[in-house]
Scaffold this motif. Structure first.
Motif, PDB file in Angstrom:
ATOM      1  N   VAL A  33      27.948  16.132  28.952  1.00  0.00           N
ATOM      2  CA  VAL A  33      27.460  17.438  29.635  1.00  0.00           C
ATOM      3  C   VAL A  33      27.453  18.526  28.727  1.00  0.00           C
ATOM      4  N   VAL A  34      28.642  18.879  27.949  1.00  0.00           N
ATOM      5  CA  VAL A  34      28.726  19.932  27.095  1.00  0.00           C
ATOM      6  C   VAL A  34      27.755  19.891  25.982  1.00  0.00           C
ATOM      7  N   GLY A  35      27.660  18.608  25.346  1.00  0.00           N
ATOM      8  CA  GLY A  35      26.762  18.444  24.083  1.00  0.00           C
ATOM      9  C   GLY A  35      25.254  18.705  24.463  1.00  0.00           C
ATOM     10  N   ARG A  36      24.963  18.332  25.893  1.00  0.00           N
ATOM     11  CA  ARG A  36      23.617  18.574  26.267  1.00  0.00           C
ATOM     12  C   ARG A  36      23.363  20.127  26.426  1.00  0.00           C
ATOM     13  N   ALA A  37      24.350  20.747  27.086  1.00  0.00           N
ATOM     14  CA  ALA A  37      24.208  22.336  27.089  1.00  0.00           C
ATOM     15  C   ALA A  37      24.222  23.096  25.644  1.00  0.00           C
ATOM     16  N   LEU A  96      31.006  37.119  33.146  1.00  0.00           N
ATOM     17  CA  LEU A  96      29.548  36.773  32.623  1.00  0.00           C
ATOM     18  C   LEU A  96      29.434  35.302  31.845  1.00  0.00           C
ATOM     19  N   ALA A  97      30.246  35.411  30.920  1.00  0.00           N
ATOM     20  CA  ALA A  97      30.178  34.042  30.042  1.00  0.00           C
ATOM     21  C   ALA A  97      30.531  32.863  31.048  1.00  0.00           C
ATOM     22  N   TRP A  98      31.505  33.178  32.084  1.00  0.00           N
ATOM     23  CA  TRP A  98      31.994  31.769  32.932  1.00  0.00           C
ATOM     24  C   TRP A  98      30.812  31.789  33.763  1.00  0.00           C
ATOM     25  N   GLU A 126      26.433  27.817  35.198  1.00  0.00           N
ATOM     26  CA  GLU A 126      25.064  27.255  35.346  1.00  0.00           C
ATOM     27  C   GLU A 126      24.737  26.288  34.554  1.00  0.00           C
ATOM     28  N   ARG A 127      25.175  26.133  33.224  1.00  0.00           N
ATOM     29  CA  ARG A 127      24.763  25.147  32.089  1.00  0.00           C
ATOM     30  C   ARG A 127      25.578  23.862  32.245  1.00  0.00           C
ATOM     31  N   VAL A 128      26.666  23.943  32.757  1.00  0.00           N
ATOM     32  CA  VAL A 128      27.485  22.473  32.605  1.00  0.00           C
ATOM     33  C   VAL A 128      28.120  22.180  33.993  1.00  0.00           C
ATOM     34  N   ALA A 159      34.641  25.441  24.230  1.00  0.00           N
ATOM     35  CA  ALA A 159      33.619  24.676  23.387  1.00  0.00           C
ATOM     36  C   ALA A 159      32.398  25.364  23.122  1.00  0.00           C
ATOM     37  N   LEU A 160      31.712  25.886  24.422  1.00  0.00           N
ATOM     38  CA  LEU A 160      30.484  26.593  24.303  1.00  0.00           C
ATOM     39  C   LEU A 160      30.531  28.085  23.782  1.00  0.00           C
ATOM     40  N   THR A 161      31.771  28.436  23.873  1.00  0.00           N
ATOM     41  CA  THR A 161      31.828  30.027  23.445  1.00  0.00           C
ATOM     42  C   THR A 161      32.265  29.895  21.945  1.00  0.00           C
TER      43      THR A 161
END
Length: 207
Positions: A12-16, A55-57, A62-64, A89-91
């Motif tokens: 899921v994180v890779g797809r995001a 905001l980042a959360w 939404e994405r993960v 990881a996404l940040t």
């Protein structure tokens, strides 16, 4: 014999990350502008915990989170280990992708392997102590600080990393004995990246 299934968090994180970079580098100007805004929000949150940057959360939610199994989600006031790992990881990916004209998320490019490539490309005597500090840290703050420092150097050399795998590794550090197992894995990756890159460079024809 079938391949081992990809863990849900990694997938899921890779797809995001892939979705963000595809939008950023694609031909649709509207999607590219939206991706730049989202990555800027995520980048500013690098080093923070999810509850410190709503905001980042929200972007990570939404994405993960809609694609994560319910067992991976938190129940109380604190993020679950998977939620924290996805956020971190996404940040860090957002830091890596800043001002880049090519994708900085690449499947199967573990963080240790990427840093091994970096050490070969740059002076390894300056990279290895930073990597050693990452392997030796046993605090969340130290872990994220050292990762961000190395990601910034990877960005400068345009060396990608697998952010789905990084999320999975980060979540594993929350297991009993997880720090040591992740450090062992990253150390092996580093040695492999360093040795393979050396072999590749030695096999190149001299101009």
């Amino acid at each position: 014999m079938t391949d081992n299934p990809i863990p849900p968090l990694m997938a899921v994180v890779g797809r995001a990350a892939r979705s963000l970079e595809n939008d950023l580098l694609g031909q649709d100007h509207g999607r590219a502008a939206a991706a730049r805004r989202d990555l800027a929000v995520l980048r500013r949150a690098a080093g923070a915990s999810p509850e410190k940057d709503p905001l980042a959360w929200g972007l990570v939610l939404e994405r993960v989170l809609p694609d994560l199994p319910e067992t991976y989600l938190g129940r109380g006031d604190a993020p679950s280990r998977s939620e924290w790992a996805a956020f971190t990881a996404l940040t860090l990916f957002a830091v890596h992708q800043q001002s880049q004209s090519k994708a900085m998320h690449e499947n199967r490019m573990g963080i240790g392997y990427a840093v091994g490539r970096l050490a070969q490309r740059r002076d390894s005597e300056s990279i290895k102590p930073r990597f050693d500090a990452l392997l030796l840290t046993r605090t969340t703050g130290g872990l994220v600080h050292n990762l961000r420092s190395l990601v910034t150097l990877l960005r400068a050399e345009q060396i990608p990393a697998d952010y789905g795998r990084l999320a999975q590794d980060l979540a594993r550090t929350r297991d009993r004995g997880g720090w040591d197992r992740v450090a062992l894995s990253w150390g092996r990756e580093f040695a492999r990246g360093l040795s393979l890159t050396r072999s590749e460079s030695q096999s190149q024809p001299v101009a």
